[in-house]
Design a protein around this motif. Sequence first.
Motif, PDB file in Angstrom:
ATOM      1  N   LEU A 291      32.194  48.975  37.699  1.00 26.92           N
ATOM      2  CA  LEU A 291      32.721  48.902  36.468  1.00 26.92           C
ATOM      3  C   LEU A 291      34.311  47.948  36.253  1.00 26.92           C
ATOM      4  O   LEU A 291      34.503  47.442  35.540  1.00 26.92           O
ATOM      5  CB  LEU A 291      33.326  50.462  35.811  1.00 26.92           C
ATOM      6  CG  LEU A 291      33.237  50.346  34.517  1.00 26.92           C
ATOM      7  CD1 LEU A 291      31.666  49.914  34.020  1.00 26.92           C
ATOM      8  CD2 LEU A 291      32.364  51.761  33.994  1.00 26.92           C
ATOM      9  N   ALA A 292      34.496  48.268  37.547  1.00 27.46           N
ATOM     10  CA  ALA A 292      36.360  47.904  37.253  1.00 27.46           C
ATOM     11  C   ALA A 292      36.206  46.459  37.783  1.00 27.46           C
ATOM     12  O   ALA A 292      37.041  45.961  37.032  1.00 27.46           O
ATOM     13  CB  ALA A 292      37.281  48.246  38.316  1.00 27.46           C
ATOM     14  N   LEU A 293      34.873  45.437  38.680  1.00 29.17           N
ATOM     15  CA  LEU A 293      35.413  44.315  39.078  1.00 29.17           C
ATOM     16  C   LEU A 293      34.795  44.124  37.085  1.00 29.17           C
ATOM     17  O   LEU A 293      34.938  42.402  36.785  1.00 29.17           O
ATOM     18  CB  LEU A 293      34.889  44.504  39.687  1.00 29.17           C
ATOM     19  CG  LEU A 293      34.702  43.832  40.721  1.00 29.17           C
ATOM     20  CD1 LEU A 293      33.189  44.261  41.818  1.00 29.17           C
ATOM     21  CD2 LEU A 293      35.875  43.194  41.572  1.00 29.17           C
ATOM     22  N   SER A 294      33.345  43.943  36.647  1.00 32.91           N
ATOM     23  CA  SER A 294      33.242  43.827  35.409  1.00 32.91           C
ATOM     24  C   SER A 294      34.330  43.312  34.647  1.00 32.91           C
ATOM     25  O   SER A 294      34.145  42.322  33.512  1.00 32.91           O
ATOM     26  CB  SER A 294      31.724  44.672  35.098  1.00 32.91           C
ATOM     27  OG  SER A 294      31.084  44.069  33.814  1.00 32.91           O
ATOM     28  N   GLY A 295      34.659  44.505  34.851  1.00 34.67           N
ATOM     29  CA  GLY A 295      35.702  45.209  32.905  1.00 34.67           C
ATOM     30  C   GLY A 295      37.008  43.810  33.638  1.00 34.67           C
ATOM     31  O   GLY A 295      37.524  43.218  32.079  1.00 34.67           O
ATOM     32  N   LYS A 296      37.103  43.140  34.874  1.00 36.56           N
ATOM     33  CA  LYS A 296      38.494  42.494  34.876  1.00 36.56           C
ATOM     34  C   LYS A 296      37.575  40.735  34.603  1.00 36.56           C
ATOM     35  O   LYS A 296      38.088  40.001  34.028  1.00 36.56           O
ATOM     36  CB  LYS A 296      38.730  41.974  36.360  1.00 36.56           C
ATOM     37  CG  LYS A 296      40.008  41.171  36.681  1.00 36.56           C
ATOM     38  CD  LYS A 296      40.730  41.512  37.820  1.00 36.56           C
ATOM     39  CE  LYS A 296      41.439  40.068  37.849  1.00 36.56           C
ATOM     40  NZ  LYS A 296      43.265  40.343  36.720  1.00 36.56           N
ATOM     41  N   TYR A 297      36.559  40.772  35.363  1.00 37.53           N
ATOM     42  CA  TYR A 297      35.918  39.251  35.186  1.00 37.53           C
ATOM     43  C   TYR A 297      34.697  39.255  34.490  1.00 37.53           C
ATOM     44  O   TYR A 297      34.082  37.566  34.724  1.00 37.53           O
ATOM     45  CB  TYR A 297      35.051  39.149  36.816  1.00 37.53           C
ATOM     46  CG  TYR A 297      36.230  39.489  38.071  1.00 37.53           C
ATOM     47  CD1 TYR A 297      37.435  38.239  37.370  1.00 37.53           C
ATOM     48  CD2 TYR A 297      36.582  39.859  38.288  1.00 37.53           C
ATOM     49  CE1 TYR A 297      38.722  38.242  38.736  1.00 37.53           C
ATOM     50  CE2 TYR A 297      37.584  40.900  39.456  1.00 37.53           C
ATOM     51  CZ  TYR A 297      38.281  38.979  39.397  1.00 37.53           C
ATOM     52  OH  TYR A 297      39.839  39.015  40.482  1.00 37.53           O
ATOM     53  N   GLY A 298      33.854  40.004  33.793  1.00 44.73           N
ATOM     54  CA  GLY A 298      32.807  40.072  33.121  1.00 44.73           C
ATOM     55  C   GLY A 298      32.478  39.024  31.973  1.00 44.73           C
ATOM     56  O   GLY A 298      33.768  38.976  31.253  1.00 44.73           O
ATOM     57  N   ARG A 299      31.462  38.758  31.459  1.00 46.09           N
ATOM     58  CA  ARG A 299      31.673  38.079  30.154  1.00 46.09           C
ATOM     59  C   ARG A 299      32.122  38.988  28.916  1.00 46.09           C
ATOM     60  O   ARG A 299      30.888  39.996  29.465  1.00 46.09           O
ATOM     61  CB  ARG A 299      30.308  36.691  30.146  1.00 46.09           C
ATOM     62  CG  ARG A 299      29.413  37.779  29.718  1.00 46.09           C
ATOM     63  CD  ARG A 299      27.309  37.216  29.460  1.00 46.09           C
ATOM     64  NE  ARG A 299      26.812  37.528  29.293  1.00 46.09           N
ATOM     65  CZ  ARG A 299      25.761  38.106  28.822  1.00 46.09           C
ATOM     66  NH1 ARG A 299      26.247  36.444  27.552  1.00 46.09           N
ATOM     67  NH2 ARG A 299      24.242  38.400  28.751  1.00 46.09           N
ATOM     68  N   GLU A 300      32.146  38.138  28.074  1.00 47.78           N
ATOM     69  CA  GLU A 300      33.075  38.950  27.198  1.00 47.78           C
ATOM     70  C   GLU A 300      32.337  38.576  25.701  1.00 47.78           C
ATOM     71  O   GLU A 300      32.104  39.219  24.416  1.00 47.78           O
ATOM     72  CB  GLU A 300      34.012  38.885  26.950  1.00 47.78           C
ATOM     73  CG  GLU A 300      34.719  38.912  27.970  1.00 47.78           C
ATOM     74  CD  GLU A 300      36.521  37.908  27.529  1.00 47.78           C
ATOM     75  OE1 GLU A 300      36.567  36.889  26.868  1.00 47.78           O
ATOM     76  OE2 GLU A 300      37.564  38.204  28.203  1.00 47.78           O
ATOM     77  N   LEU A 301      31.605  37.555  25.594  1.00 45.99           N
ATOM     78  CA  LEU A 301      30.930  37.366  24.489  1.00 45.99           C
ATOM     79  C   LEU A 301      29.515  37.239  24.671  1.00 45.99           C
ATOM     80  O   LEU A 301      28.683  36.895  26.205  1.00 45.99           O
ATOM     81  CB  LEU A 301      30.982  35.905  23.570  1.00 45.99           C
ATOM     82  CG  LEU A 301      32.560  35.581  23.524  1.00 45.99           C
ATOM     83  CD1 LEU A 301      32.814  34.599  23.058  1.00 45.99           C
ATOM     84  CD2 LEU A 301      32.614  36.680  22.078  1.00 45.99           C
ATOM     85  N   PRO A 302      28.451  36.568  24.247  1.00 48.89           N
ATOM     86  CA  PRO A 302      26.558  36.608  24.281  1.00 48.89           C
ATOM     87  C   PRO A 302      26.348  35.658  24.657  1.00 48.89           C
ATOM     88  O   PRO A 302      25.145  35.502  25.041  1.00 48.89           O
ATOM     89  CB  PRO A 302      26.016  36.989  23.223  1.00 48.89           C
ATOM     90  CG  PRO A 302      26.864  36.481  21.967  1.00 48.89           C
ATOM     91  CD  PRO A 302      27.922  37.199  22.590  1.00 48.89           C
TER      92      PRO A 302
END
Length: 137
Positions: free
Chosen positions: A62-73
């Motif tokens: 979840l921390a990785l996703s918080g930093k690198y994950g996509r923000e828009l659809p």
Amino acid sequence: MDYSTRATALFAAGYNCAQSAFLPFAEALEMSQPQAARLTNCLGGGFAGTGGVCGALAGACLALSGKYGRELPEREGEQLARQETVYRLVRELHEAFALEFGSTLCDALLERGLCASGEQGDARFLCPQYVRRAVEL
């Protein structure tokens, strides 16, 4: 204090495994400690104590996703690149954790706590190790 040391201290203070792995990153992700603790609370014990994916591993993912994950659809350009990056990083973390501990499932990891006599060891002695390594990896 580094992230893994902080994570271990948080676990010792009473946070669950997922909270302990995620909370050191909360500030960098612009989240308050209470928000981060609430968000990750359900992941402890392998998803609410069901023995699924290790909570420490889930919190680190979840921390990785918080930093690198996509923000828009959108599924193209920068957003696609962000999704591909986070998927790659999470797969690498998952594989490294499994290689080191033999599983990524809470139930299986806690079973490895069996003492040489065959008696169940205290899982609390193993979980700090899983929290520390999930954050380090």
